[in-house]
Motif scaffolding. Structure first.
Motif, PDB file in Angstrom:
ATOM      1  N   GLU A 103       0.665  -0.942   0.161  1.00  0.00           N
ATOM      2  CA  GLU A 103       0.117   0.016   0.048  1.00  0.00           C
ATOM      3  C   GLU A 103       0.861   1.412  -0.090  1.00  0.00           C
ATOM      4  O   GLU A 103       0.344   2.323  -0.789  1.00  0.00           O
ATOM      5  CB  GLU A 103      -0.943   0.336   1.100  1.00  0.00           C
ATOM      6  CG  GLU A 103      -2.009  -0.929   0.811  1.00  0.00           C
ATOM      7  CD  GLU A 103      -2.925  -0.471  -0.147  1.00  0.00           C
ATOM      8  OE1 GLU A 103      -3.451   0.922  -0.147  1.00  0.00           O
ATOM      9  OE2 GLU A 103      -3.962  -0.856  -0.684  1.00  0.00           O
ATOM     10  N   ARG A 104       1.947   1.306   0.812  1.00  0.00           N
ATOM     11  CA  ARG A 104       2.936   2.245   0.832  1.00  0.00           C
ATOM     12  C   ARG A 104       3.582   2.186  -0.496  1.00  0.00           C
ATOM     13  O   ARG A 104       3.315   3.603  -0.998  1.00  0.00           O
ATOM     14  CB  ARG A 104       4.289   1.694   1.960  1.00  0.00           C
ATOM     15  CG  ARG A 104       3.447   2.861   3.127  1.00  0.00           C
ATOM     16  CD  ARG A 104       4.241   2.693   4.968  1.00  0.00           C
ATOM     17  NE  ARG A 104       4.874   1.332   4.471  1.00  0.00           N
ATOM     18  CZ  ARG A 104       5.046   0.094   5.268  1.00  0.00           C
ATOM     19  NH1 ARG A 104       3.795  -0.114   6.611  1.00  0.00           N
ATOM     20  NH2 ARG A 104       6.154  -1.031   4.857  1.00  0.00           N
ATOM     21  N   LEU A 105       4.039   1.575  -0.916  1.00  0.00           N
ATOM     22  CA  LEU A 105       4.920   1.522  -1.909  1.00  0.00           C
ATOM     23  C   LEU A 105       3.732   2.201  -3.635  1.00  0.00           C
ATOM     24  O   LEU A 105       4.386   3.127  -4.414  1.00  0.00           O
ATOM     25  CB  LEU A 105       5.398   0.189  -2.565  1.00  0.00           C
ATOM     26  CG  LEU A 105       6.300  -0.569  -1.478  1.00  0.00           C
ATOM     27  CD1 LEU A 105       7.085  -1.958  -2.225  1.00  0.00           C
ATOM     28  CD2 LEU A 105       7.236   0.815  -2.222  1.00  0.00           C
ATOM     29  N   TRP A 106       1.891   1.739  -3.094  1.00  0.00           N
ATOM     30  CA  TRP A 106       1.283   1.688  -3.995  1.00  0.00           C
ATOM     31  C   TRP A 106       0.824   3.157  -3.887  1.00  0.00           C
ATOM     32  O   TRP A 106       0.978   4.550  -5.453  1.00  0.00           O
ATOM     33  CB  TRP A 106       0.172   1.459  -3.873  1.00  0.00           C
ATOM     34  CG  TRP A 106      -1.121   1.306  -5.017  1.00  0.00           C
ATOM     35  CD1 TRP A 106      -1.090   1.266  -6.490  1.00  0.00           C
ATOM     36  CD2 TRP A 106      -2.132   1.893  -5.351  1.00  0.00           C
ATOM     37  NE1 TRP A 106      -2.010   1.538  -7.663  1.00  0.00           N
ATOM     38  CE2 TRP A 106      -2.900   2.484  -6.400  1.00  0.00           C
ATOM     39  CE3 TRP A 106      -2.254   2.948  -4.140  1.00  0.00           C
ATOM     40  CZ2 TRP A 106      -3.610   3.633  -7.023  1.00  0.00           C
ATOM     41  CZ3 TRP A 106      -3.053   4.011  -3.988  1.00  0.00           C
ATOM     42  CH2 TRP A 106      -4.011   4.329  -5.394  1.00  0.00           C
ATOM     43  N   ALA A 107       1.009   3.901  -2.827  1.00  0.00           N
ATOM     44  CA  ALA A 107       0.664   4.919  -2.560  1.00  0.00           C
ATOM     45  C   ALA A 107       1.628   6.383  -2.934  1.00  0.00           C
ATOM     46  O   ALA A 107       1.416   7.540  -3.462  1.00  0.00           O
ATOM     47  CB  ALA A 107       0.455   5.719  -1.466  1.00  0.00           C
ATOM     48  N   ARG A 108       3.135   5.639  -2.892  1.00  0.00           N
ATOM     49  CA  ARG A 108       4.402   6.737  -3.046  1.00  0.00           C
ATOM     50  C   ARG A 108       4.221   6.844  -5.107  1.00  0.00           C
ATOM     51  O   ARG A 108       4.207   7.826  -5.367  1.00  0.00           O
ATOM     52  CB  ARG A 108       5.493   5.877  -2.940  1.00  0.00           C
ATOM     53  CG  ARG A 108       6.401   6.528  -2.333  1.00  0.00           C
ATOM     54  CD  ARG A 108       7.927   6.153  -2.144  1.00  0.00           C
ATOM     55  NE  ARG A 108       7.313   6.233  -0.072  1.00  0.00           N
ATOM     56  CZ  ARG A 108       8.202   4.691  -0.324  1.00  0.00           C
ATOM     57  NH1 ARG A 108       8.348   3.553  -0.999  1.00  0.00           N
ATOM     58  NH2 ARG A 108       7.600   4.477   0.739  1.00  0.00           N
ATOM     59  N   VAL A 113      -2.316  10.260  -0.690  1.00  0.00           N
ATOM     60  CA  VAL A 113      -2.534  10.041   0.210  1.00  0.00           C
ATOM     61  C   VAL A 113      -3.662   8.988   0.991  1.00  0.00           C
ATOM     62  O   VAL A 113      -5.075   9.230   0.688  1.00  0.00           O
ATOM     63  CB  VAL A 113      -2.450  11.067   0.684  1.00  0.00           C
ATOM     64  CG1 VAL A 113      -2.473  10.794   2.317  1.00  0.00           C
ATOM     65  CG2 VAL A 113      -1.331  12.279   0.267  1.00  0.00           C
ATOM     66  N   ALA A 114      -3.146   7.728   2.229  1.00  0.00           N
ATOM     67  CA  ALA A 114      -4.107   7.506   2.367  1.00  0.00           C
ATOM     68  C   ALA A 114      -4.466   6.954   4.455  1.00  0.00           C
ATOM     69  O   ALA A 114      -3.296   8.422   4.864  1.00  0.00           O
ATOM     70  CB  ALA A 114      -3.458   5.740   2.760  1.00  0.00           C
ATOM     71  N   LYS A 141      -3.227  16.914  -1.807  1.00  0.00           N
ATOM     72  CA  LYS A 141      -3.402  16.309  -1.944  1.00  0.00           C
ATOM     73  C   LYS A 141      -4.753  15.055  -1.697  1.00  0.00           C
ATOM     74  O   LYS A 141      -5.337  15.354  -1.232  1.00  0.00           O
ATOM     75  CB  LYS A 141      -2.743  14.764  -2.421  1.00  0.00           C
ATOM     76  CG  LYS A 141      -1.037  15.030  -2.488  1.00  0.00           C
ATOM     77  CD  LYS A 141       0.355  14.151  -2.492  1.00  0.00           C
ATOM     78  CE  LYS A 141       1.357  14.449  -2.778  1.00  0.00           C
ATOM     79  NZ  LYS A 141       2.313  13.695  -2.031  1.00  0.00           N
ATOM     80  N   ASP A 142      -5.380  13.950  -3.356  1.00  0.00           N
ATOM     81  CA  ASP A 142      -6.323  13.669  -3.128  1.00  0.00           C
ATOM     82  C   ASP A 142      -5.849  12.363  -1.902  1.00  0.00           C
ATOM     83  O   ASP A 142      -5.155  11.614  -2.135  1.00  0.00           O
ATOM     84  CB  ASP A 142      -6.797  12.799  -4.520  1.00  0.00           C
ATOM     85  CG  ASP A 142      -7.781  13.707  -4.569  1.00  0.00           C
ATOM     86  OD1 ASP A 142      -8.281  15.409  -4.353  1.00  0.00           O
ATOM     87  OD2 ASP A 142      -8.013  13.901  -6.433  1.00  0.00           O
ATOM     88  N   GLY A 162      -0.684   8.448   7.217  1.00  0.00           N
ATOM     89  CA  GLY A 162       0.754   8.069   7.337  1.00  0.00           C
ATOM     90  C   GLY A 162       1.191   8.095   9.078  1.00  0.00           C
ATOM     91  O   GLY A 162       0.289   7.165   9.879  1.00  0.00           O
ATOM     92  N   SER A 163       2.421   8.488   9.149  1.00  0.00           N
ATOM     93  CA  SER A 163       2.786   8.419  10.938  1.00  0.00           C
ATOM     94  C   SER A 163       2.151   9.491  11.457  1.00  0.00           C
ATOM     95  O   SER A 163       2.174   9.527  12.718  1.00  0.00           O
ATOM     96  CB  SER A 163       3.942   8.613  11.143  1.00  0.00           C
ATOM     97  OG  SER A 163       3.879   9.408  10.666  1.00  0.00           O
TER      98      SER A 163
END
Length: 184
Positions: A103-108, A113-114, A141-142, A162-163
């Protein structure tokens, strides 16, 4: 702590390999959808979580179960083969971490932004739209929002991007007030 770090590294490595395979095949979004479905299945089924993490089941049995699950769910061949490889290598317990890392790789890659929004009761469409608009303005960002319900919040929201955690829940406000009154 060292085991957690090692588990994170393993998850990252497998997620990166899957991401690269999916990208080569032009299936980034399709594999992501498969992983989201698998994540929901893991969340809903204690038996599936036990299968993935228990040393009582052999890697071969886990592999057969996950490949059958992938077939039954209609997952892409890329996802099914990956699940077979992951379990064959004795890494089925890393699956939740692999999904999160993908998920993080896809978002990057996509620039999305998740955000995870937790509320005391299910949000209406209007409330969800208002949260999306606020996040879009704040982040530039969306956001892709995942919602959760936690009645223990009593009211308000918790938003995790994110964090970073933005906690505007009634429970936290009451706890803060209680702490302040104890100190007074």
């Amino acid at each position: 702590m060292a085991d957690d770090l090692k588990a994170d590294e393993v998850s990252e490595r497998y997620a990166r390999a899957l991401f690269e395979l999916a990208e080569e095949a032009g299936e980034l979004d399709a594999v992501r959808a498969d992983l989201k479905s698998l994540k929901a299945m893991l969340a809903d089924s204690g038996d599936l979580r036990r299968l993935a993490s228990s040393p009582l089941y052999s890697a071969e049995d886990k592999g057969k179960a996950f490949v059958a699950l992938a077939s039954q769910a209609g997952f892409r061949m890329t996802t099914a083969k990956f699940l077979g490889l992951l379990t064959q290598n004795g890494r089925a317990a890393a699956l939740p971490g692999v999904i999160a890392a993908y998920e993080r790789l896809w978002a990057r890659k996509t620039g999305v932004v998740a955000a995870q929004v937790t509320s005391a009761k299910p949000l209406t469409k209007a409330q969800l739209d208002a949260v999306k608009t606020s996040l879009r303005q704040a982040l530039g960002k969306d956001p892709e929002i995942e919602t959760r319900v936690d009645a223990g919040l009593l009211g308000g929201l918790k938003v995790k991007v994110g964090s970073r955690l933005f906690d505007a829940s009634l429970k936290t406000k009451l706890d803060t007030l209680k702490f302040a009154l104890k100190r007074a």
